[in-house]
Design a protein around this motif. Structure first.
Motif, PDB file in Angstrom:
ATOM      1  N   LEU A   1       0.699  -0.822   0.064  1.00  0.00           N
ATOM      2  CA  LEU A   1      -0.145  -0.012   0.255  1.00  0.00           C
ATOM      3  C   LEU A   1       0.466   1.206  -0.193  1.00  0.00           C
ATOM      4  O   LEU A   1       0.512   2.184  -0.603  1.00  0.00           O
ATOM      5  CB  LEU A   1      -1.181  -0.240   0.963  1.00  0.00           C
ATOM      6  N   THR A   2       1.845   1.404   0.764  1.00  0.00           N
ATOM      7  CA  THR A   2       3.023   2.502   1.029  1.00  0.00           C
ATOM      8  C   THR A   2       4.012   2.190   1.397  1.00  0.00           C
ATOM      9  O   THR A   2       4.533   1.172   1.992  1.00  0.00           O
ATOM     10  CB  THR A   2       2.742   3.663   1.871  1.00  0.00           C
ATOM     11  N   LEU A   3       5.282   2.315   1.027  1.00  0.00           N
ATOM     12  CA  LEU A   3       6.575   1.785   1.352  1.00  0.00           C
ATOM     13  C   LEU A   3       7.387   2.921   2.068  1.00  0.00           C
ATOM     14  O   LEU A   3       6.860   4.004   1.730  1.00  0.00           O
ATOM     15  CB  LEU A   3       7.745   1.770   0.160  1.00  0.00           C
ATOM     16  N   THR A   4       7.583   2.994   2.933  1.00  0.00           N
ATOM     17  CA  THR A   4       9.074   3.829   4.306  1.00  0.00           C
ATOM     18  C   THR A   4       9.580   3.164   4.462  1.00  0.00           C
ATOM     19  O   THR A   4       9.834   1.461   4.862  1.00  0.00           O
ATOM     20  CB  THR A   4       8.048   4.361   5.200  1.00  0.00           C
ATOM     21  N   SER A   5      10.872   3.936   3.446  1.00  0.00           N
ATOM     22  CA  SER A   5      12.230   3.365   3.408  1.00  0.00           C
ATOM     23  C   SER A   5      13.305   4.245   4.403  1.00  0.00           C
ATOM     24  O   SER A   5      13.201   5.697   4.613  1.00  0.00           O
ATOM     25  CB  SER A   5      12.915   3.638   2.256  1.00  0.00           C
ATOM     26  N   MET A   6      13.419   3.612   4.974  1.00  0.00           N
ATOM     27  CA  MET A   6      14.098   4.021   6.484  1.00  0.00           C
ATOM     28  C   MET A   6      15.964   4.041   6.914  1.00  0.00           C
ATOM     29  O   MET A   6      16.327   2.645   7.106  1.00  0.00           O
ATOM     30  CB  MET A   6      13.324   4.172   8.220  1.00  0.00           C
ATOM     31  N   MET A   7      16.644   4.970   6.663  1.00  0.00           N
ATOM     32  CA  MET A   7      18.126   4.750   7.372  1.00  0.00           C
ATOM     33  C   MET A   7      18.574   3.921   6.237  1.00  0.00           C
ATOM     34  O   MET A   7      19.172   3.043   6.633  1.00  0.00           O
ATOM     35  CB  MET A   7      18.425   4.133   8.414  1.00  0.00           C
ATOM     36  N   SER A   8      18.284   4.187   4.801  1.00  0.00           N
ATOM     37  CA  SER A   8      18.845   2.690   3.798  1.00  0.00           C
ATOM     38  C   SER A   8      19.301   3.439   2.344  1.00  0.00           C
ATOM     39  O   SER A   8      19.589   4.823   2.348  1.00  0.00           O
ATOM     40  CB  SER A   8      17.904   1.750   4.163  1.00  0.00           C
ATOM     41  N   SER A   9      19.593   2.607   1.560  1.00  0.00           N
ATOM     42  CA  SER A   9      19.921   3.242   0.410  1.00  0.00           C
ATOM     43  C   SER A   9      19.350   2.445  -0.369  1.00  0.00           C
ATOM     44  O   SER A   9      18.396   1.547  -0.939  1.00  0.00           O
ATOM     45  CB  SER A   9      21.246   3.028   0.419  1.00  0.00           C
ATOM     46  N   THR A  10      20.326   2.663  -2.113  1.00  0.00           N
ATOM     47  CA  THR A  10      19.713   2.080  -3.462  1.00  0.00           C
ATOM     48  C   THR A  10      20.626   1.109  -3.575  1.00  0.00           C
ATOM     49  O   THR A  10      20.165   0.190  -4.690  1.00  0.00           O
ATOM     50  CB  THR A  10      19.886   3.183  -4.595  1.00  0.00           C
ATOM     51  N   GLY A  11      21.632   0.272  -3.130  1.00  0.00           N
ATOM     52  CA  GLY A  11      22.307  -0.569  -3.669  1.00  0.00           C
ATOM     53  C   GLY A  11      23.500   0.326  -4.526  1.00  0.00           C
ATOM     54  O   GLY A  11      24.424  -1.014  -5.114  1.00  0.00           O
ATOM     55  N   GLU A  12      23.520   1.379  -4.720  1.00  0.00           N
ATOM     56  CA  GLU A  12      24.347   2.346  -5.411  1.00  0.00           C
ATOM     57  C   GLU A  12      25.963   2.446  -4.565  1.00  0.00           C
ATOM     58  O   GLU A  12      25.404   2.426  -3.391  1.00  0.00           O
ATOM     59  CB  GLU A  12      23.969   3.869  -6.546  1.00  0.00           C
ATOM     60  N   SER A  13      26.785   1.690  -4.845  1.00  0.00           N
ATOM     61  CA  SER A  13      28.124   2.493  -4.269  1.00  0.00           C
ATOM     62  C   SER A  13      28.706   3.187  -3.702  1.00  0.00           C
ATOM     63  O   SER A  13      28.839   3.998  -2.915  1.00  0.00           O
ATOM     64  CB  SER A  13      28.820   0.922  -4.920  1.00  0.00           C
ATOM     65  N   GLU A  14      28.529   4.362  -4.455  1.00  0.00           N
ATOM     66  CA  GLU A  14      29.030   6.168  -4.109  1.00  0.00           C
ATOM     67  C   GLU A  14      27.731   6.227  -3.086  1.00  0.00           C
ATOM     68  O   GLU A  14      28.247   7.833  -3.023  1.00  0.00           O
ATOM     69  CB  GLU A  14      28.756   6.673  -5.630  1.00  0.00           C
ATOM     70  N   TYR A  15      26.351   6.450  -2.930  1.00  0.00           N
ATOM     71  CA  TYR A  15      25.536   6.527  -2.388  1.00  0.00           C
ATOM     72  C   TYR A  15      25.966   5.955  -0.191  1.00  0.00           C
ATOM     73  O   TYR A  15      25.543   4.246  -1.145  1.00  0.00           O
ATOM     74  CB  TYR A  15      24.617   7.107  -2.900  1.00  0.00           C
ATOM     75  N   GLY A  16      25.530   6.846   0.457  1.00  0.00           N
ATOM     76  CA  GLY A  16      25.275   6.133   1.718  1.00  0.00           C
ATOM     77  C   GLY A  16      25.929   5.034   2.105  1.00  0.00           C
ATOM     78  O   GLY A  16      26.075   3.916   3.020  1.00  0.00           O
ATOM     79  N   ARG A  17      27.468   5.991   1.958  1.00  0.00           N
ATOM     80  CA  ARG A  17      28.746   5.275   2.186  1.00  0.00           C
ATOM     81  C   ARG A  17      29.083   5.127   4.368  1.00  0.00           C
ATOM     82  O   ARG A  17      28.651   6.232   4.358  1.00  0.00           O
ATOM     83  CB  ARG A  17      30.309   5.423   1.180  1.00  0.00           C
TER      84      ARG A  17
END
Length: 293
Positions: free
Chosen positions: A140-156
């Motif tokens: 119904l809805t997505l809440t993504s908390m303290m996470s990232s996209t799987g791209e190594s250049e982000y959220g390091r």
């Protein structure tokens, strides 16, 4: 707490809070963390706001199915990934995030829930994203908390946070509990609570100490790759929450997630690290209730 089969291979430990007639909210926990990391008081507060809350142990964690027949040599795995030998790395890990997402969807099916609001933290955010991508008709809805996209250049992670994440955990109970204080490196600078970290470590150790699953979960996370292209096509209403003090998954991970998903809302919280300090529960619960309303 109950245990239920969600597929022929996997059974999950889970717990519910609130009235089953209320809108269901599935809480997905992160890397190596048991469902009790979604604090019982947090779950009850959310349930008191008119939500049917479900928390569960991911596979290879807590009291859910353990893949003991597939040991992972972390040194060999990291060496293979570092050398770019992805086929060798893939052969070491028995599942991916897609399988963990299927577990969550299977839990909903087993509970007779057709559609739910899905809230994931850290690796749980990655699993929640994957659930929304693979079965948008059920989210119904997505809440993504303290996470990232799987791209190594982000959220390091910062070097200090990464060192703590990969440091071997003591096997002795008292040393294990004391070592939990290391996680202050990625906690809220204002609200970081060493006592709360020790209490959670003690509860987790006594409930289900199982470090062997960590390597397989890490492998699933690393080898599942980028979700960037798929997230650009996602049409599930999305809220992205990230703490500005987070040093384990840098806030760039949250910003990137929100920038990719069409019409996603982004909530950046001061005084929140890679944790959910009790002082911020009202803000977090208000955000989730509003988003799932």
């Amino acid at each position: 707490m109950s245990i239920i089969a969600v597929s022929p291979e996997v059974s999950l430990a889970y717990e519910t809070f609130g009235d089953p007639a209320d809108p269901p909210v599935l809480l997905v926990m992160g890397f190596g963390a048991q469902m009790i990391a979604w604090h019982e008081d947090f779950c009850r507060m959310l349930a008191d706001r008119g939500r049917y809350v479900i928390r569960y142990d991911n596979r290879d964690c807590g009291l859910s199915t353990r893949f003991t027949d597939h040991p992972v040599d972390m040194g060999a795995f990291i060496a293979a990934v570092s050398a770019g030998d992805i086929p060798a790395a893939l052969a070491m890990v028995p599942y991916r995030l897609t399988d963990m997402a299927d577990d969550g969807l299977g839990l909903l099916t087993a509970l007779g829930i057709e559609r739910a609001h899905v809230v994931g933290a850290s690796m749980g955010g990655m699993i929640a994203q994957t659930m929304a991508l693979s079965a948008p008709e059920r989210v119904l809805t997505l809440t993504s908390m303290m996470s990232s996209t799987g791209e190594s250049e982000y959220g390091r992670p910062s070097p200090e946070a990464q060192a703590v994440l990969f440091a071997p955990k003591p096997t002795d109970r008292e040393a294990y509990i004391a070592a939990a204080e290391r996680e202050l490196v990625w906690a809220s600078r204002r609200y970081g609570d060493a006592t709360a970290l020790r209490e959670l470590a003690a509860a987790g150790y006594d409930r289900a100490y199982y470090p062997a699953g960590i390597g397989r979960q890490l492998g699933a996370m690393i080898l599942s790759g980028s979700r960037a292209d798929a997230l650009r096509e996602l049409r599930v209403p999305t809220l992205v929450i990230h703490g500005l003090d987070d040093t384990l998954i840098d806030p760039s991970g949250g910003r990137r997630t929100a920038s990719l998903i069409p019409d996603a809302d982004l909530l950046l919280l001061p005084d929140m690290g890679h944790d959910r300090p009790r002082e911020l529960w009202p803000a977090l619960i208000d955000a989730v209730v509003t988003h799932t309303g």
